[in-house]
Design an enzyme around this catalytic site. Structure first.
Site, mmCIF file in Angstrom:
data_model
loop_
_atom_site.group_PDB
_atom_site.id
_atom_site.type_symbol
_atom_site.label_atom_id
_atom_site.label_comp_id
_atom_site.label_asym_id
_atom_site.label_seq_id
_atom_site.Cartn_x
_atom_site.Cartn_y
_atom_site.Cartn_z
ATOM 1 N N GLU A 1 -4.049 2.444 7.219
ATOM 2 C CA GLU A 1 -3.975 2.478 5.757
ATOM 3 C C GLU A 1 -4.732 3.693 5.247
ATOM 4 O OE1 GLU A 1 -5.997 -0.099 2.189
ATOM 5 O OE2 GLU A 1 -4.840 -1.211 3.670
ATOM 6 N N ARG B 1 0.835 -1.204 0.000
ATOM 7 C CA ARG B 1 0.000 0.000 0.000
ATOM 8 C C ARG B 1 0.870 1.254 0.000
ATOM 9 N NH1 ARG B 1 -1.939 -3.735 -1.273
ATOM 10 N NH2 ARG B 1 -3.654 -4.927 -0.361
ATOM 11 N N SER C 1 -10.494 -0.765 3.972
ATOM 12 C CA SER C 1 -9.689 -1.281 5.070
ATOM 13 C C SER C 1 -9.025 -0.128 5.829
ATOM 14 C CB SER C 1 -8.627 -2.239 4.529
ATOM 15 O OG SER C 1 -7.859 -2.773 5.580
#
Length: 502
Positions: free
Chosen positions: A470, A352, A403
């Site tokens: 995230e 990510r 998420s």
């Protein structure tokens, strides 16, 4: 705890009670404005004796009286206790949010109550949209009360003075002459541009939270993007680029400067077997475009929300694949407004993560992906399975940002820490997938940020593992601490340090 559309019960015929369209309506009958006529609603559990609480009620009270008392009630013996007095006056009949802080005097209180005595005049009563109850340190409340048992002072709760509410924040932006001047300057150069002042970002984010942007631009062409960036640089204005707001939490204070949405760059095209997608195009629609053309590349992305540009920016992925796997190059505007092309090997990739996160003023314009011919039926089966798995595992029916934390084991740690279903304000840790934080009742970004921080602390306390978000927090909180300035650009201290000037 938040009670949306709370269910009230009347203790006599002095009140009539109804519920409709997400709100409760309690109305005093003719001649019913007398002592002893009460309506109440239950809290989920009894309040703690000696506990400190803050009650926030979103409602529309209607009365000819000057004030309305708010009460706690004991169902066992029907006794009640006043927790606050709300001034109504000329605001009668208008929507408002009132907050009272109180300490529970004794055990047994488990209901919120209103008395008909305070509701007089025509159409007297109240329309209640929600009641929120949160615990606060009782010591701080006790220290703030005067000898007469008055309400706690804001400073005792460490609340910065003059913290603006939602309406004030928007008005501050709209009435800012510098913002209006910048708007006029931009439109004089890009007259065809769609440009808004003070538009709340909650209308453009997946989790439905976010305060106002000073200026929100919706360019439709690369040329408009370039001119916007050049203007921002020339005028020393900070700018921020967003896609569909699927992996961000915009704070309630909003975003200062210029926000640029990429949605206008939504073209798909094929060139010599390569797939080129505009940064503002839907990542999900990109996967279906490739399916229609019998090409394999992004079938794993058939359930991932957001834009192509956002997916590239954060190297979006699943446990099957990620953007890095098939990307060939990225076309972007650099911090000087120049168009550049970065090959795959020019970009640093991570979980990510990409190089673009280290350069927030770069604007991704389009991405080129490698493809291979594939059987449409097989691709369709894979994509259908992907969507079915996401629908069964994730709370897609509620607003969310995807998420919340980076590590794939984060949901398990959250659940083991006893936080599944935990809620602060209007945000709840999903009972379906604890890695998702869902907006269940008109949440604020502050609710989200508080719950994220609380989760990090609880998981660390339980496991010793420090979770890393995230989701990205951007913008300002509603409050600002003191800002200090000098009378002139050069202080006496600076003069002493540099000596006499020529």
């Amino acid at each position: 705890v938040t009670l949306p559309d709370p269910e009230f019960v009347a203790g006599s015929q002095g009140w009539s009670v109804s519920r409709r369209a997400g709100r409760s309506r309690v109305t005093v009958a003719r001649g019913g404005a007398e002592r002893g006529n009460h309506v109440w609603t239950d809290f989920p559990e009894p309040l703690t004796k000696g506990g400190g609480y803050r009650l926030k009620i979103d409602w529309t009270p209607t009365t000819a009286g000057a004030t309305v008392n708010l009460h706690l009630r004991k169902p066992e013996d029907q006794t009640f206790h006043v927790i606050g007095e709300v001034e109504v006056g000329e605001t009668s009949g208008k929507p408002r949010v009132d907050t009272v802080d109180f300490i529970v005097p004794e055990a047994g209180y488990s209901q919120f109550m209103l008395g008909a005595l305070h509701f007089t005049g025509r159409k007297a009563g109240a329309e209640i949209r929600s009641i929120e109850l949160i615990q606060v340190p009782a010591a701080a409340l006790a220290a703030a009360r005067d000898d007469k048992g008055g309400a706690p002072a804001a400073e005792a709760l460490a609340i910065p003075p003059n913290t603006p509410n939602r309406e004030q924040i928007i008005l501050n932006v709209i009435n800012d002459p510098q913002v209006q001047q910048l708007k006029d300057r931009i439109l004089s150069v890009v007259p065809e541009l769609t440009l808004y002042v003070g538009r709340e970002m909650k209308e453009y984010t997946w989790n439905k939270v976010g305060g106002p942007a000073d200026l929100l631009a919706l360019p439709q062409t690369v040329d408009q993007f370039q001119r916007l960036v050049e203007l921002a640089i020339e005028n020393d204005v900070p700018y921020r680029v967003l896609g569909r707001g699927s992996n961000v939490i915009v704070r309630d204070g909003g975003i200062r400067g210029l926000v640029i949405l990429t949605g206008g760059l939504n073209e798909f095209r094929l060139e010599e077997g390569k797939f080129i997608a505009g940064a503002g195009a839907s990542f999900i629609e990109a996967s279906y475009f490739l399916l229609e053309n019998g090409l394999s590349s992004l079938e794993w992305a058939s359930g991932i929300p957001g834009t192509v540009g956002g997916a590239v920016f954060m190297n979006a992925g699943t446990n099957v694949s990620d953007v890095r796997a098939t990307i060939e190059s990225v076309t972007y505007l650099d911090s000087r407004g120049q168009i550049k092309v970065a090959k795959k090997h020019d970009i640093v990739w991570g979980k990510r993560f990409t190089t673009f996160q280290q350069h927030p003023n770069w604007i991704i314009l389009e991405a080129t992906f490698l493809t291979t011919p594939a059987d449409k039926d097989e691709l369709s089966k894979k994509m259908t399975r992907t969507v079915q798995v996401r629908e069964s595992h994730f709370p897609l029916e509620s607003p969310n940002h995807g998420s919340t934390f980076k590590w794939w084991r984060a949901p398990r740690l959250i659940m083991q820490s006893g936080l599944k279903g935990y809620r602060i304000g209007g945000v709840q840790i999903s009972t379906k997938q604890p890695g998702f934080f869902v907006n269940v009742n008109q949440a604020t970004a502050s609710d989200y940020e508080a719950l994220v921080n609380y989760t990090i602390a609880r998981v660390y306390e339980h496991s010793g593992f420090l979770l890393e978000p995230e989701v990205e927090f951007i913008g300002e909180r509603p409050h600002r601490y003191e800002r200090y300035t000098t009378e002139s650009p050069v202080t006496d201290l600076e003069k002493k340090a540099t000596g006499p000037q020529a």
